[in-house]
Design an enzyme around this catalytic site. Structure first.
Site, PDB file in Angstrom:
ATOM      1  N   GLN A  28       0.894  -1.067  -0.074  1.00 16.10           N
ATOM      2  CA  GLN A  28       0.129  -0.059  -0.036  1.00 16.10           C
ATOM      3  C   GLN A  28       0.840   1.300  -0.040  1.00 16.10           C
ATOM      4  OE1 GLN A  28      -3.808  -0.775   0.625  1.00 16.10           O
ATOM      5  NE2 GLN A  28      -2.775  -2.416  -0.577  1.00 16.10           N
ATOM      6  N   ALA A  64     -11.405   2.565   5.004  1.00 18.80           N
ATOM      7  CA  ALA A  64     -10.582   1.815   4.355  1.00 18.80           C
ATOM      8  C   ALA A  64      -9.887   2.559   3.144  1.00 18.80           C
ATOM      9  CB  ALA A  64     -11.195   0.503   3.502  1.00 18.80           C
ATOM     10  N   HIS A  65      -8.825   1.797   2.578  1.00 17.32           N
ATOM     11  CA  HIS A  65      -8.060   2.463   1.634  1.00 17.32           C
ATOM     12  C   HIS A  65      -8.692   3.086   0.339  1.00 17.32           C
ATOM     13  CE1 HIS A  65      -7.085  -1.693  -0.629  1.00 17.32           C
ATOM     14  NE2 HIS A  65      -8.572  -1.400  -0.316  1.00 17.32           N
ATOM     15  N   ASN A  66      -8.124   4.323   0.088  1.00 16.66           N
ATOM     16  CA  ASN A  66      -8.633   4.969  -1.305  1.00 16.66           C
ATOM     17  C   ASN A  66     -10.286   5.711  -1.036  1.00 16.66           C
ATOM     18  OD1 ASN A  66      -6.549   2.540  -2.750  1.00 16.66           O
ATOM     19  ND2 ASN A  66      -6.448   4.864  -3.155  1.00 16.66           N
TER      20      ASN A  66
END
Length: 361
Positions: free
Chosen positions: A220, A261-263
């Site tokens: 990541q 969460a991511h993005n």
């Protein structure tokens, strides 16, 4: 907290509004000394209270509080109601304002800023700073903090005990990071932010590829970018992006124990209550609200001005702003209310259908 004793007249001069008596009597109130805000049922004569909801107006009949914030547009009806219930008038002085709850928030901010303990600027001797870190002279770094290489901390910011800021982390001006927060490498936090204890900013997003029933980690390499005036609750986690960044917009308010969460992208002035979960790559617009324990699936779009009720589950993108409630399926709130009423009637309806079948000639 012990609040600085302040004259009522000085507060009115700062915040506006006007003073009045519930029974129409003469006022000599400017020199009344106040030492904080308390609930109507608990405060004393040296406290300020507020009446945000007129359904609690009868609390004014017994309160010992000295001054109460009241919505000016409701004052006449309050007077008629209260003076019709007792002789001799009502005790507190009325401070008439446009929005008592908003005034409560702003006055409390003012009082806290002048009353709370403020550490002296500088770096505690038990903090550990990389030699390349840049800390403004007016910032304060508490004991047991660890500040990584090339980190930057702006003017007036407070980094409290046990905080870890990774390499190349940037913190703006007048931001307060409470104890034991961890901010991973390269994340950026704006100015005038508040991050509460135990929050984790920039941990890896949950990204894996499957190879013959085993999991291969996807590094990541994005960041978390947090704009100005954001507040993040205790033990909330915001994951870094996989390739691009996770974005938290201007003025966003996140409660405790939320997972971003991511993005994910969250638009300005949106707010989320405790235990919300937002899955990866979802975009949430500006001025949205998400109630406690609601879940939002990944790769969805939620438009500006959308309101998701607590414990709801959003499984697909929402096309039009509105208030949405439910799980299977998520519906506009007014439709969900109709569904809920219908569900309550199903057992009765089943019995009637059975009776009709049994009595069929």
């Amino acid at each position: 907290m012990n609040f600085v004793e302040t004259k009522l007249g000085d507060l009115v001069a700062i915040f506006g509004g006007r003073l009045a008596s519930f029974d129409g009597g003469a006022l000599s109130a400017s020199d009344v000394l106040l030492c904080g805000i308390q609930p109507l049922e608990k405060g004393g004569s040296n406290h300020l209270g507020f009446l945000a909801n007129p359904k609690f107006r009868d609390l004014l009949l017994a309160t010992e509080i000295g001054v109460v914030l009241v919505r000016e547009s409701q004052f006449d009806s309050l007077c008629q109601h209260l003076n019709g219930k007792q002789n001799g008038g009502v005790k507190p002085i009325a401070w008439l304002v446009s929005d008592p709850y908003l005034y409560y928030a702003k006055i409390q901010q003012w009082w806290v800023a002048r009353s709370e303990f403020k550490p002296a600027p500088g770096v505690h001797p038990r903090a550990v700073l990389d030699p390349t870190a840049c800390v403004a002279a007016t910032a304060s770094i508490a004991a047991n903090c660890v500040i990584g290489a090339h980190a930057k901390i702006g003017e007036g910011s407070r980094i409290e005990a046990g905080v870890v800021l990774g390499n190349h982390v940037e913190v703006g001006s007048f931001t307060r990071i409470h104890p034991n927060v961890t901010v991973y490498d390269e994340c950026v936090i704006g100015s005038h932010c508040i991050i509460h204890a135990g929050a984790v900013i920039g941990a890896d997003g949950f990204g894996f590829a499957n190879e013959k029933d085993t999991w291969v980690k996807i590094p990541q390499v994005g960041r978390v970018l947090i704009a100005d005036q954001v507040e993040i609750g205790a033990n909330t986690t915001i994951d870094r992006g996989a390739l691009d960044d996770t974005l938290i917009g201007f003025g966003v308010k996140l409660d405790n124990q939320i997972q971003i969460a991511h993005n994910v992208e969250i638009g300005e002035h949106s707010a989320m209550a405790g235990c919300v979960g937002i899955a990866g790559s979802t975009s949430i617009g500006a001025r949205c609200t998400v109630g406690g324990a609601a879940m939002v699936f990944g790769h969805l779009n939620i438009p500006d001005g959308t309101h998701v009720s607590g414990a709801s589950v959003v499984m697909s993108s929402i096309k039009e702003p509105g208030a949405y409630t439910g799980i299977f399926p998520l519906q506009e709130h007014k439709d969900w209310e109709k569904t809920a009423v219908t569900l309550k009637q199903l057992l009765k309806l089943r019995g009637e259908v059975r009776e009709l079948k049994n009595n069929k000639p």
